[in-house]
Write an enzyme that holds these catalytic residues in place. Structure first.
Site, short mmCIF file in Angstrom:
data_model
loop_
_atom_site.label_atom_id
_atom_site.label_comp_id
_atom_site.label_asym_id
_atom_site.label_seq_id
_atom_site.Cartn_x
_atom_site.Cartn_y
_atom_site.Cartn_z
N LYS A 11 15.70 -9.48 -3.65
CA LYS A 11 15.98 -8.14 -4.52
C LYS A 11 17.06 -7.58 -3.75
O LYS A 11 16.73 -7.13 -2.29
CB LYS A 11 14.78 -7.39 -4.58
CG LYS A 11 14.99 -5.97 -5.45
CD LYS A 11 13.50 -5.36 -5.70
CE LYS A 11 13.97 -4.07 -6.39
NZ LYS A 11 12.46 -3.31 -6.56
N ASP A 102 4.27 3.93 -11.12
CA ASP A 102 4.72 3.25 -12.37
C ASP A 102 4.08 1.97 -12.92
O ASP A 102 4.59 1.01 -12.97
CB ASP A 102 6.40 2.94 -12.14
CG ASP A 102 6.95 2.67 -13.47
OD1 ASP A 102 6.79 3.28 -14.52
OD2 ASP A 102 8.32 2.11 -13.19
#
Length: 194
Positions: A11, A102
């Protein structure tokens, strides 16, 4: 490849801003601290040409939202098993004072274990709150997914607690079992007022 020769996921931030770098650093620190079978595993991190990166285990499977969209409701046994995995991952994070903020199907990856059974792994701790963190959001700014957000998160003055993650887990479990969300709305205001 990691030191053991396994493929990894990378990432990397293309256009880092100060706020995004802070969130990225939060994710790195969080994943380093809360290693658990039901949380994506951190392997390494660093910076390349001014861009931070995070090396994680490469997961084989699919995000949980895909089978819900494709097949609808899960069989009850499977939904309960995956829900238990998510609860274990969240419990580990909460043990360290980390609130994910989240939890939603897109941040849950369902992979196969070595014995062929499904394993749920919680991902994307980019907007998580850890002990001592500032809020990482400006006044009036909302981060997260309204469909899975506990009502108290919409009230600016309320403290965010692990209960907010558990509310989101409940919505995710409902969606797995029913194949739909418990509420419907076409607007942000509708989600706030549910």
């Amino acid at each position: 490849l990691d030191p053991e020769g396994r493929e990894v996921a990378l990432k990397c931030m293309d256009y880092p801003t100060t706020a995004l770098v802070r969130r990225f650093q939060t994710e790195i620190i969080t994943l380093e601290r809360i290693e658990n079978r039901n949380i994506v595993r951190h392997i390494d991190h660093g910076e390349w040409e001014g861009r931070p990166y995070l090396v994680m285990e490469l997961l084989q499977g699919e995000p949980q939202d895909q089978p819900i969209k494709r097949d609808g409701a899960f069989e009850l046994d499977r939904a309960l098993m995956l829900g238990l995995h998510l609860a274990r991952g969240l419990a580990r994070a909460h043990d360290f004072g980390v609130i994910h903020r989240d939890v939603k199907p897109e941040n849950v990856f369902v992979c196969s274990s070595d014995d062929g059974t499904s394993v749920a792994k919680l991902m994307d701790f980019g907007i998580a709150l850890a002990p001592g963190d500032r809020r990482l959001t400006a006044a009036g700014q909302f981060l997260g997914s309204p469909k899975y957000t506990a009502p108290e998160r919409f009230r600016a003055r309320e403290e965010i607690t692990p209960a907010s993650d558990l509310y989101a887990l409940g919505v995710v479990l409902f969606e797995m079992v029913a194949g739909r969300l418990p509420f419907a709305s076409e607007s942000m205001a509708g989600w706030v007022l549910h």
